[in-house]
Design an enzyme around this catalytic site. Structure first.
Site, PDB file in Angstrom:
ATOM      1  N   SER A   1       0.871  -1.182   0.000  1.00 29.30           N
ATOM      2  CA  SER A   1       0.000   0.000   0.000  1.00 29.30           C
ATOM      3  C   SER A   1       0.908   1.232   0.000  1.00 29.30           C
ATOM      4  CB  SER A   1      -0.856   0.014   1.266  1.00 29.30           C
ATOM      5  OG  SER A   1      -1.397   1.305   1.484  1.00 29.30           O
TER       6      SER A   1
ATOM      7  N   TYR B   1      -0.718  -0.437  10.462  1.00 26.15           N
ATOM      8  CA  TYR B   1      -0.845  -0.878   9.058  1.00 26.15           C
ATOM      9  C   TYR B   1       0.344  -0.354   8.240  1.00 26.15           C
ATOM     10  CZ  TYR B   1      -3.212  -1.264   4.452  1.00 26.15           C
ATOM     11  OH  TYR B   1      -3.561  -1.546   3.146  1.00 26.15           O
TER      12      TYR B   1
HETATM   13  N1  LIG Z   1      -8.776  -1.172  -1.034  1.00 24.47           N
HETATM   14  C1  LIG Z   1      -7.800  -0.291  -0.870  1.00 24.47           C
HETATM   15  O1  LIG Z   1      -8.019   0.939  -0.878  1.00 24.47           O
HETATM   16  C2  LIG Z   1      -6.381  -0.771  -0.706  1.00 24.47           C
HETATM   17  C3  LIG Z   1      -5.350   0.171  -0.833  1.00 24.47           C
HETATM   18  C4  LIG Z   1      -4.036  -0.229  -0.692  1.00 24.47           C
HETATM   19  C5  LIG Z   1      -3.758  -1.566  -0.421  1.00 24.47           C
HETATM   20  N2  LIG Z   1      -4.767  -2.454  -0.280  1.00 24.47           N
HETATM   21  C6  LIG Z   1      -4.406  -3.850   0.011  1.00 24.47           C
HETATM   22  O2  LIG Z   1      -4.967  -4.679  -0.986  1.00 24.47           O
HETATM   23  C7  LIG Z   1      -5.223  -5.985  -0.444  1.00 24.47           C
HETATM   24  C8  LIG Z   1      -6.645  -6.390  -0.772  1.00 24.47           C
HETATM   25  O3  LIG Z   1      -7.503  -5.404  -0.229  1.00 24.47           O
HETATM   26  P1  LIG Z   1      -9.041  -5.296  -0.610  1.00 24.47           P
HETATM   27  O4  LIG Z   1      -9.336  -3.874  -0.699  1.00 24.47           O
HETATM   28  O5  LIG Z   1      -9.378  -6.188  -1.745  1.00 24.47           O
HETATM   29  O6  LIG Z   1      -9.665  -5.885   0.752  1.00 24.47           O
HETATM   30  P2  LIG Z   1     -11.096  -6.549   1.035  1.00 24.47           P
HETATM   31  O7  LIG Z   1     -12.101  -6.058   0.058  1.00 24.47           O
HETATM   32  O8  LIG Z   1     -11.322  -6.333   2.484  1.00 24.47           O
HETATM   33  O9  LIG Z   1     -10.844  -8.105   0.762  1.00 24.47           O
HETATM   34  C9  LIG Z   1      -9.959  -8.800   1.592  1.00 24.47           C
HETATM   35  C10 LIG Z   1      -9.940 -10.268   1.201  1.00 24.47           C
HETATM   36  O10 LIG Z   1      -9.012 -10.960   2.035  1.00 24.47           O
HETATM   37  C11 LIG Z   1      -9.701 -11.970   2.804  1.00 24.47           C
HETATM   38  N3  LIG Z   1      -9.016 -11.997   4.083  1.00 24.47           N
HETATM   39  C12 LIG Z   1      -8.816 -10.976   4.960  1.00 24.47           C
HETATM   40  N4  LIG Z   1      -8.079 -11.385   5.995  1.00 24.47           N
HETATM   41  C13 LIG Z   1      -7.785 -12.694   5.777  1.00 24.47           C
HETATM   42  C14 LIG Z   1      -7.023 -13.668   6.469  1.00 24.47           C
HETATM   43  N5  LIG Z   1      -6.407 -13.397   7.631  1.00 24.47           N
HETATM   44  N6  LIG Z   1      -6.932 -14.907   5.938  1.00 24.47           N
HETATM   45  C15 LIG Z   1      -7.542 -15.214   4.766  1.00 24.47           C
HETATM   46  N7  LIG Z   1      -8.253 -14.331   4.064  1.00 24.47           N
HETATM   47  C16 LIG Z   1      -8.378 -13.089   4.565  1.00 24.47           C
HETATM   48  C17 LIG Z   1     -11.163 -11.527   2.799  1.00 24.47           C
HETATM   49  O11 LIG Z   1     -12.057 -12.616   2.932  1.00 24.47           O
HETATM   50  P3  LIG Z   1     -12.649 -13.029   4.394  1.00 24.47           P
HETATM   51  O12 LIG Z   1     -13.119 -11.752   5.030  1.00 24.47           O
HETATM   52  O13 LIG Z   1     -13.744 -13.989   4.111  1.00 24.47           O
HETATM   53  O14 LIG Z   1     -11.507 -13.634   5.108  1.00 24.47           O
HETATM   54  C18 LIG Z   1     -11.276 -10.964   1.379  1.00 24.47           C
HETATM   55  O15 LIG Z   1     -11.356 -11.989   0.412  1.00 24.47           O
HETATM   56  C19 LIG Z   1      -4.895  -5.873   1.056  1.00 24.47           C
HETATM   57  O16 LIG Z   1      -3.604  -6.363   1.300  1.00 24.47           O
HETATM   58  C20 LIG Z   1      -4.937  -4.372   1.319  1.00 24.47           C
HETATM   59  O17 LIG Z   1      -4.128  -4.013   2.404  1.00 24.47           O
HETATM   60  C21 LIG Z   1      -6.071  -2.099  -0.429  1.00 24.47           C
END
Ligand SMILES: NC(=O)c1ccc[n+]([C@@H]2O[C@H](COP(=O)([O-])OP(=O)(O)OC[C@H]3O[C@@H](n4cnc5c(N)ncnc54)[C@H](OP(=O)(O)O)[C@@H]3O)[C@@H](O)[C@H]2O)c1
Length: 255
Positions: A147, A160
């Protein structure tokens, strides 16, 4: 590999946390480009929904429940991947989570551990299982989802920031260690992406306007913006790239 250098026919890709958000978009894109794909998540209902969504597009995935911070569950996931596909070529350490935190001097130990586990230990555990499988086939690709928070100390999300900064150094160290084994390790660092994870920010119109005003391209990312960088790093276009962090933020961090 055919003329399309972003072609994963015959390869197997595991996208951790592929049941929603960015991970689900990546899983679909890998499957569209010919890969056998596995996803995981903690909640079965999210996995079931993801399988249905992909099926409606004519795509198939192996969906296995696993908490990526728990070694025994990570072991079971990799056993399922090995038994189903017999190989692993691509690992995307996409799992991540965040919760509001006070100062990093005052945060409660359990919360510190939870955020480090979700964003950093999860990648360590999965990579540890993936590397022997990749070495056995003479190479592979690992992409860690970081991120822009890794490089910008941000109040209210300090743990984070620390975890993602650790993930970027983990990327570089692993890249150096595995370069001789044909395994490239890189990271992608998105700015804000429109997923459930960041909805508290982009779902608030006033906040969204404030955020987009700070992004030269004038908008937050859609999942497809990030998927492109991940697929590129896993393709043969990126054969000579390792230990790199690709920022995908519409220019937000150049100001
Ligand atoms: N969205 C943003 O603005 C953003 C920006 C920068 C970086 N990121 C990074 O991008 C990545 C994906 O983010 P996202 O926005 O797609 O998040 P999201 O919509 O919250 O999806 C997270 C996914 O990970 C799973 N998950 C979470 N914790 C887990 C664990 N301990 N073990 C197994 N599965 C787990 C969730 O499923 P369950 O809840 O069913 O476990 C879900 O499939 C993350 O690393 C986040 O830090 C996101």
């Amino acid at each position: 590999m055919g003329t399309d250098r972003i072609d994963f026919t015959g390869k197997t890709a595991l996208v951790t946390g592929g049941s929603r958000g960015l991970g689900l978009a990546m899983a679909g894109a890998f499957a569209e480009k010919g890969a056998h794909v596995a996803i995981c998540g903690r909640k079965q209902e999210n996995l079931d929904r993801a399988v249905q969504e992909l099926k409606a597009k004519g795509l198939q995935v192996l969906a296995h429940p696993a908490h990526m911070g728990k070694a025994d569950q990570v072991d079971a996931l990799f056993t399922a991947v090995e038994e189903t596909f017999g190989r692993l070529d691509i690992l995307v350490n996409n799992v991540g989570m965040n919760l509001p935190t006070p100062s990093v001097a005052e945060v409660e130990e359990g919360l510190w551990d939870k955020i480090l586990e979700g964003n950093l230990k999860s990648a360590f555990l999965a990579s540890g299982r993936a590397v022997p499988m990749m070495k056995a086939r003479g190479g592979g690709r690992i992409v860690n989802i970081s991120s822009i928070a890794a490089r910008k100390a941000t109040r209210g999300m300090g743990v984070y920031c620390v975890a993602k900064a650790g993930l970027e150094m983990y990327t570089r160290v692993l890249a150096a260690e595995l370069a001789g084994d044909g395994i490239c390790v890189n990271a992608v660092a998105p700015g804000m992406v429109r997923t459930g994870f960041s909805k508290p920010f982009w779902g608030n119109e006033a906040l969204l306007q404030q955020i987009t005003a700070s992004i030269p391209m004038g908008r937050i990312a859609e999942t497809g913006d990030v998927v492109g960088a991940v697929l590129f790093l896993c393709s043969s276009w990126a054969d000579y790239i390792t230990g790199e962090v690709v920022t995908v933020d519409g220019g937000g961090s150049i100001l």
